[in-house]
Design an enzyme around this catalytic site. Structure first.
Site, PDB file in Angstrom:
ATOM      1  NE  ARG A  11      -3.689  -2.369   0.144  1.00 38.05           N
ATOM      2  CZ  ARG A  11      -3.491  -3.667  -0.109  1.00 38.05           C
ATOM      3  NH1 ARG A  11      -2.299  -4.091  -0.527  1.00 38.05           N
ATOM      4  NH2 ARG A  11      -4.463  -4.545   0.025  1.00 38.05           N
ATOM      5  CB  ALA A  38       3.318  10.491  24.136  1.00 37.45           C
ATOM      6  CE  LYS A  85       8.357   6.122  29.591  1.00 39.53           C
ATOM      7  NZ  LYS A  85       8.056   7.553  29.471  1.00 39.53           N
ATOM      8  CG  ASP A 129      11.368  14.770  28.957  1.00 37.78           C
ATOM      9  OD1 ASP A 129      12.560  15.014  28.675  1.00 37.78           O
ATOM     10  OD2 ASP A 129      11.034  14.148  29.986  1.00 37.78           O
ATOM     11  CD  GLU A 132      20.328  19.124  29.963  1.00 41.01           C
ATOM     12  OE1 GLU A 132      19.396  19.201  30.796  1.00 41.01           O
ATOM     13  OE2 GLU A 132      21.293  18.366  30.095  1.00 41.01           O
ATOM     14  CB  THR A 133      17.785  16.222  25.244  1.00 38.60           C
ATOM     15  OG1 THR A 133      17.926  15.940  26.641  1.00 38.60           O
ATOM     16  CG2 THR A 133      18.286  15.022  24.455  1.00 38.60           C
ATOM     17  CB  CYS A 170      19.458  25.096  13.271  1.00 39.42           C
ATOM     18  SG  CYS A 170      20.124  26.360  14.358  1.00 39.42           S
ATOM     19  CB  CYS A 186       3.697  16.184  29.733  1.00 39.94           C
ATOM     20  SG  CYS A 186       3.913  16.568  28.002  1.00 39.94           S
ATOM     21  CB  CYS A 243      21.948  31.047  13.925  1.00 37.71           C
ATOM     22  SG  CYS A 243      21.625  29.569  14.896  1.00 37.71           S
TER      23      CYS A 243
HETATM   24 ZN   LIG Z   1      20.492  28.341  13.327  1.00 38.63          ZN
END
Ligand SMILES: [Zn+2]
Length: 340
Positions: A11, A38, A85, A129, A132-133, A170, A186, A243
């Site tokens: 498909r 999630a 997880k 979430d 920082e990451t 970015c 959350c 930037c």
């Molecule tokens: Zn940038």
């Protein structure tokens, strides 16, 4: 392509945007998902079914009963067993599509392991979430010319943007000029299942275009949706010519300079110092009161309990966490309750 695989993905192959050449490229591609909450779980599910060749899931948390309302990859047995997880996801995904090479890694993405964990994949997907990451992923992406897809949701609202170094703005172009931080999380104001699955679907559609080699179909826009108010927006974001990351190539997060400073303090406590943040403790108290217990507040600090932990937060962004010696746990709790 062998007849078994051709039938399995028939498909998707019939869809003109993918076709057999696109499916071949998907089967030969690899994607890594950072964070399997999630959005990460929903993205992993769809990418596995679509037949991405190789999928890595990185996550630092365990499955809890409060995850099941929206984290579609997990079930009650996973929560009862408090499975990591990444492990629960790997098991479930392998049973969904055994043709895909799935690898779950229980880890906190950090400046020291980012290259090892991310380098060998064609695309990085955001399931995290905390910012920082996300900024760490953004640094790595721009430094190495590797695309990634930003995706976030809280309450009934979410947003996503695909970042291709050299071709698009970015995350720092987007966030650092507009001074907008997602203060709420959350864990403090909740989140609905439909918004995380919608944002994950938008993220995966972009991932399929990229991995199938259909970059001309990418929309190159920041998409935001609120499924409660019905407000949807699609905006073209300009590149910031000054930037920090994609113009000046200063990779502060990748070099660890922007990481919250974490130190041991006492026998069973950890201190986090986020130098970039000034907190309004009264606002924070109002936000946290419905979800945490034993909230105490004076002009210097805010203290509350999230059993088995006790968290004390100072207005300069510093926090002391009692009940753990693990920097990853401390960082996770900080991201959940204070924001990132
Ligand atoms: Zn940038």
């Amino acid at each position: 392509m062998n007849p078994f695989l051709h039938e399995k993905y028939s498909r998707q192959i019939l869809f003109a945007g993918i076709g057999e050449p696109g499916q071949q490229r998907l089967l030969a591609s690899g994607a890594v998902i950072v964070g399997c909450g999630a959005i990460g779980a929903a993205a992993a599910n769809q990418l596995t079914r679509a037949g991405v060749g190789k999928l890595r899931i990185i996550d630092r948390d365990f499955v809890e009963p409060s995850n099941l309302q929206r984290q579609t990859l997990f079930d009650e047995a996973d929560a009862l067993a408090a499975l990591p997880k990444a492990i629960a996801a790997e098991r479930k995904l392998r049973s969904i599509n055994s043709s895909v090479s799935v690898e779950g890694i229980v880890a906190d993405l950090s400046p020291s392991n980012a290259a090892d964990l991310l380098a060998q994949f064609d695309l990085i997907l955001d399931g995290t979430d905390n910012f920082e990451t996300r900024f760490l992923i953004n640094d790595f992406s721009v430094q190495n010319g590797k695309p990634w897809i930003y995706a976030a949701a809280v309450a009934s609202y979410g947003l996503t943007m695909t970042i291709r170094p050299g071709a698009t703005p970015c995350l720092a172009c987007l966030m650092e000029t507009q001074q907008q931080g997602l203060e709420q999380t959350c864990d403090t104001i909740g989140v609905l299942g439909p918004i995380v699955n919608l944002i994950a679907s938008l993220e995966v559609a972009e991932a399929l275009k990229l991995l199938a080699g259909r970059t001309e179909a990418l929309h190159d826009r920041l998409i935001s949706c609120d499924i409660w108010s019905g407000h949807f927006q699609s905006v073209r974001i300009p590149r910031n010519p000054h930037c920090r990351v994609c113009a000046r190539r200063e990779f502060a997060y990748l070099h660890g300079e922007a990481q919250p400073h974490i130190t041991m303090c006492g026998r069973d406590s950890v201190q986090i110092h986020d130098r970039t943040r000034v907190l309004d403790l009264a606002l924070l108290r109002n936000r946290l009161s419905p979800t945490v217990s034993d909230v105490r507040h004076n002009e210097f600090l805010l203290r509350f309990r999230v059993p088995p932990y006790e968290m004390t937060v100072f207005s300069d962004g510093r926090a002391i966490l009692k009940g753990t010696k693990d920097p990853a746990v401390a960082r996770s709790l900080y991201a959940r309750y204070i924001g990132a």
